[in-house]
Design a protein around this motif. Structure first.
Motif, PDB file in Angstrom:
ATOM      1  N   ARG A 190       0.832  -1.146  -0.058  1.00  0.00           N
ATOM      2  CA  ARG A 190      -0.005  -0.031   0.050  1.00  0.00           C
ATOM      3  C   ARG A 190       0.941   1.234  -0.018  1.00  0.00           C
ATOM      4  O   ARG A 190       0.549   2.257  -0.277  1.00  0.00           O
ATOM      5  CB  ARG A 190      -0.994   0.103   1.205  1.00  0.00           C
ATOM      6  N   GLU A 191       2.044   1.013   0.466  1.00  0.00           N
ATOM      7  CA  GLU A 191       2.953   2.419   0.362  1.00  0.00           C
ATOM      8  C   GLU A 191       3.502   2.838  -0.902  1.00  0.00           C
ATOM      9  O   GLU A 191       3.606   3.728  -1.434  1.00  0.00           O
ATOM     10  CB  GLU A 191       4.191   2.216   1.549  1.00  0.00           C
ATOM     11  N   PHE A 192       3.913   1.681  -1.754  1.00  0.00           N
ATOM     12  CA  PHE A 192       4.419   1.739  -2.894  1.00  0.00           C
ATOM     13  C   PHE A 192       3.131   1.909  -3.733  1.00  0.00           C
ATOM     14  O   PHE A 192       3.203   3.163  -4.862  1.00  0.00           O
ATOM     15  CB  PHE A 192       4.807   0.252  -3.523  1.00  0.00           C
ATOM     16  N   ASP A 193       1.899   1.670  -3.767  1.00  0.00           N
ATOM     17  CA  ASP A 193       0.898   2.325  -4.363  1.00  0.00           C
ATOM     18  C   ASP A 193       0.431   3.480  -4.305  1.00  0.00           C
ATOM     19  O   ASP A 193       0.118   4.580  -5.209  1.00  0.00           O
ATOM     20  CB  ASP A 193      -0.439   1.472  -3.860  1.00  0.00           C
ATOM     21  N   THR A 194       0.711   4.031  -2.954  1.00  0.00           N
ATOM     22  CA  THR A 194       0.395   5.244  -2.420  1.00  0.00           C
ATOM     23  C   THR A 194       1.315   6.406  -3.290  1.00  0.00           C
ATOM     24  O   THR A 194       1.020   7.417  -3.899  1.00  0.00           O
ATOM     25  CB  THR A 194       0.528   5.791  -1.081  1.00  0.00           C
ATOM     26  N   PHE A 195       2.638   5.948  -3.403  1.00  0.00           N
ATOM     27  CA  PHE A 195       3.664   6.621  -4.017  1.00  0.00           C
ATOM     28  C   PHE A 195       3.197   6.833  -5.441  1.00  0.00           C
ATOM     29  O   PHE A 195       3.765   7.880  -6.262  1.00  0.00           O
ATOM     30  CB  PHE A 195       5.219   5.956  -3.912  1.00  0.00           C
ATOM     31  N   ARG A 196       2.870   5.707  -6.075  1.00  0.00           N
ATOM     32  CA  ARG A 196       2.495   5.710  -7.467  1.00  0.00           C
ATOM     33  C   ARG A 196       1.483   6.575  -7.726  1.00  0.00           C
ATOM     34  O   ARG A 196       1.286   7.026  -9.125  1.00  0.00           O
ATOM     35  CB  ARG A 196       2.304   4.309  -7.932  1.00  0.00           C
ATOM     36  N   SER A 197       0.515   6.867  -6.875  1.00  0.00           N
ATOM     37  CA  SER A 197      -0.823   7.646  -7.217  1.00  0.00           C
ATOM     38  C   SER A 197      -1.065   8.393  -5.691  1.00  0.00           C
ATOM     39  O   SER A 197      -1.861   7.871  -4.857  1.00  0.00           O
ATOM     40  CB  SER A 197      -1.813   6.710  -7.488  1.00  0.00           C
ATOM     41  N   ILE A 198      -0.500   9.673  -5.741  1.00  0.00           N
ATOM     42  CA  ILE A 198      -0.469  10.313  -4.490  1.00  0.00           C
ATOM     43  C   ILE A 198      -1.938  10.760  -4.180  1.00  0.00           C
ATOM     44  O   ILE A 198      -2.201  11.685  -5.179  1.00  0.00           O
ATOM     45  CB  ILE A 198       0.856  11.032  -4.407  1.00  0.00           C
ATOM     46  N   HIS A 199      -2.713  10.941  -2.963  1.00  0.00           N
ATOM     47  CA  HIS A 199      -3.751  11.648  -2.947  1.00  0.00           C
ATOM     48  C   HIS A 199      -3.328  12.919  -2.494  1.00  0.00           C
ATOM     49  O   HIS A 199      -2.143  13.293  -1.732  1.00  0.00           O
ATOM     50  CB  HIS A 199      -4.383  10.900  -1.555  1.00  0.00           C
ATOM     51  N   PRO A 200      -4.207  14.010  -2.652  1.00  0.00           N
ATOM     52  CA  PRO A 200      -4.074  15.354  -2.481  1.00  0.00           C
ATOM     53  C   PRO A 200      -3.375  15.807  -0.973  1.00  0.00           C
ATOM     54  O   PRO A 200      -2.671  16.376  -0.542  1.00  0.00           O
ATOM     55  CB  PRO A 200      -5.241  16.242  -2.708  1.00  0.00           C
ATOM     56  N   GLN A 202      -1.712  13.744   0.763  1.00  0.00           N
ATOM     57  CA  GLN A 202      -0.406  13.385   1.112  1.00  0.00           C
ATOM     58  C   GLN A 202       0.626  14.059   0.125  1.00  0.00           C
ATOM     59  O   GLN A 202       1.747  13.798   0.282  1.00  0.00           O
ATOM     60  CB  GLN A 202      -0.395  11.989   0.891  1.00  0.00           C
ATOM     61  N   TRP A 203       0.013  14.865  -0.794  1.00  0.00           N
ATOM     62  CA  TRP A 203       1.087  15.448  -1.746  1.00  0.00           C
ATOM     63  C   TRP A 203       2.399  16.135  -1.306  1.00  0.00           C
ATOM     64  O   TRP A 203       3.311  15.973  -1.756  1.00  0.00           O
ATOM     65  CB  TRP A 203       0.204  16.525  -2.436  1.00  0.00           C
ATOM     66  N   ALA A 204       2.216  16.908  -0.141  1.00  0.00           N
ATOM     67  CA  ALA A 204       3.245  17.601   0.383  1.00  0.00           C
ATOM     68  C   ALA A 204       4.405  16.887   0.816  1.00  0.00           C
ATOM     69  O   ALA A 204       5.573  17.421   0.876  1.00  0.00           O
ATOM     70  CB  ALA A 204       2.611  18.640   1.603  1.00  0.00           C
ATOM     71  N   TRP A 205       4.345  15.568   0.960  1.00  0.00           N
ATOM     72  CA  TRP A 205       5.399  14.850   1.743  1.00  0.00           C
ATOM     73  C   TRP A 205       6.057  13.657   0.845  1.00  0.00           C
ATOM     74  O   TRP A 205       6.830  13.193   1.166  1.00  0.00           O
ATOM     75  CB  TRP A 205       4.714  14.182   2.904  1.00  0.00           C
TER      76      TRP A 205
END
Length: 368
Positions: A190-200, A202-205
């Motif tokens: 789920r962390e790799f998935d988040t990095f590939r498709s970042i939610h607003p 989480q965008w700043a980080w």
């Protein structure tokens, strides 16, 4: 080449911890997580311990006090410094082979590309930001060299989550050569998935393009809590990010747990905190822990993750009032951020002696 799964390299699932997360209603979950932690702790303690673990200072970085303690701390300076440290662990894998893991191999040049820090640098200027917001103690290469290792001695890399990390710098990718020529990066799926498709939210980080061109063969994805080998577990602790995980190591000083869910011992033990406002805030809201709160979209999960971490960790040998919950980025005791100073400083996890593998062994396990 496809991303390798943890099962393919011999990591073993720990279902008793992951099953506890499904508890509903959520008000019953902290108690269930404590119970599951107690059950797993007995089994984990009976396992062999890691061969060695050491902690090395890398760089300190500015961080808003309001995020660090969820708005609880009363401060004069709106920024404090958190110290990023490299943790080196040597252990035996499931086949009995000696492995070297580095936890939190942060590169400050990559972190500066994350939008939050990039905008701070643009606002205050690089000279001011570097003088007051950053102190570098070691590069990754010099930190490893201090314990007799080279980057090509490392088998695995990992973080609790991938905020402010440029993966390309570590394992190679678009416009970047790999610092670690053969190590593979382990993270929750789920962390790799988040990095590939970042939610607003989480965008700043996350570093823009920080995984572009990375060879999937250099990545290992796990799904939930896994044992990497004797005395070493990655425990799924979602909340701070969807794919957050915590390092758990079994040593002669007991079990240690490390993550960035909190930034100081005070975070897991607010009732002992001398930081102005923290203890009173926790008492007012009936909280057992105080979160590192730069991402609050899954705050309930993060709170429960900290309860789980504290339940699994043993008490500290120097002062048994505190558990061995070591922040991966620990609040630095700098006078300029008075009165927000840590009540208790862990300083790191250190046991045994890190040994350089024979170069023939290192080369032979290049495909491991």
């Amino acid at each position: 080449m496809a991303v390798t799964t943890g099962e393919e390299v011999g990591f073993r699932a720990v279902p008793e911890l992951d099953e506890a997360w499904s508890t509903w209603p959520r008000g019953e979950r902290p108690a269930r997580l404590r119970e599951a932690a107690g059950e797993y702790r007995r089994r984990f303690t009976e396992q062999c311990q890691v061969h060695a673990v050491c902690t090395l200072d890398l760089v300190s970085a500015a961080y808003p006090v309001a995020y660090a303690f969820h708005g609880a701390a009363r401060a004069v300076n709106p920024y404090l410094n958190i110290l990023n440290r490299l943790v080196v662990v040597q252990y035996d894998d499931a086949d009995g082979a000696r492995r070297t893991l580095v936890w939190e191999p942060t590169i400050p040049e990559g972190s500066a590309e994350a939008p939050f820090y990039a905008q701070l640098i643009a606002r205050f200027g690089e000279k001011v930001a570097n003088r007051f917001a950053k102190v570098e103690y070691n590069t990754l290469e010099s930190a490893l060299a201090s314990v007799g290792l080279r980057p090509d001695d490392v088998d695995y890399l990992s973080f609790d989550h991938l905020h402010v990390q440029d993966v390309r710098m570590l394992v190679g990718g678009t416009d970047h050569e790999a610092i670690f020529p053969r190590a593979r990066l382990i993270s929750q799926r789920r962390e790799f998935d988040t990095f590939r498709s970042i939610h607003p939210t989480q965008w700043a980080w996350y570093v823009p393009g920080g995984m572009d061109g990375v060879d999937p063969g250099r990545l290992i994805e796990v799904n939930g809590t896994v044992e990497l080998g004797a005395g070493l577990t990655f425990m799924a602790t979602p909340g701070h990010t969807d794919g957050n995980q915590s390092l758990c190591v079994n040593t002669p000083e007991g079990i240690w747990v490390s993550s960035e869910n909190g930034v100081a011992a005070d975070s897991w033990h607010p009732h002992l905190s001398k930081i102005p406002g923290v203890r009173r805030w926790a008492e007012f809201y009936g909280r057992e822990v105080v979160m590192n709160a730069n991402t609050l979209e899954d705050a309930v999960e993060q709170y429960d993750a900290m309860v789980l971490e504290k339940a699994l960790a043993d008490v500290n040998r120097r002062d048994p009032r505190w558990h061995n919950t070591f922040p991966s980025s620990e609040l630095a005791p700098l006078r300029r951020q008075w009165p927000v100073l840590p009540t208790f400083v862990y300083g790191g996890i250190n046991y045994g002696r890190i040994e350089a593998p024979t170069r023939s062994r290192s080369a032979a396990s290049n495909g491991a």
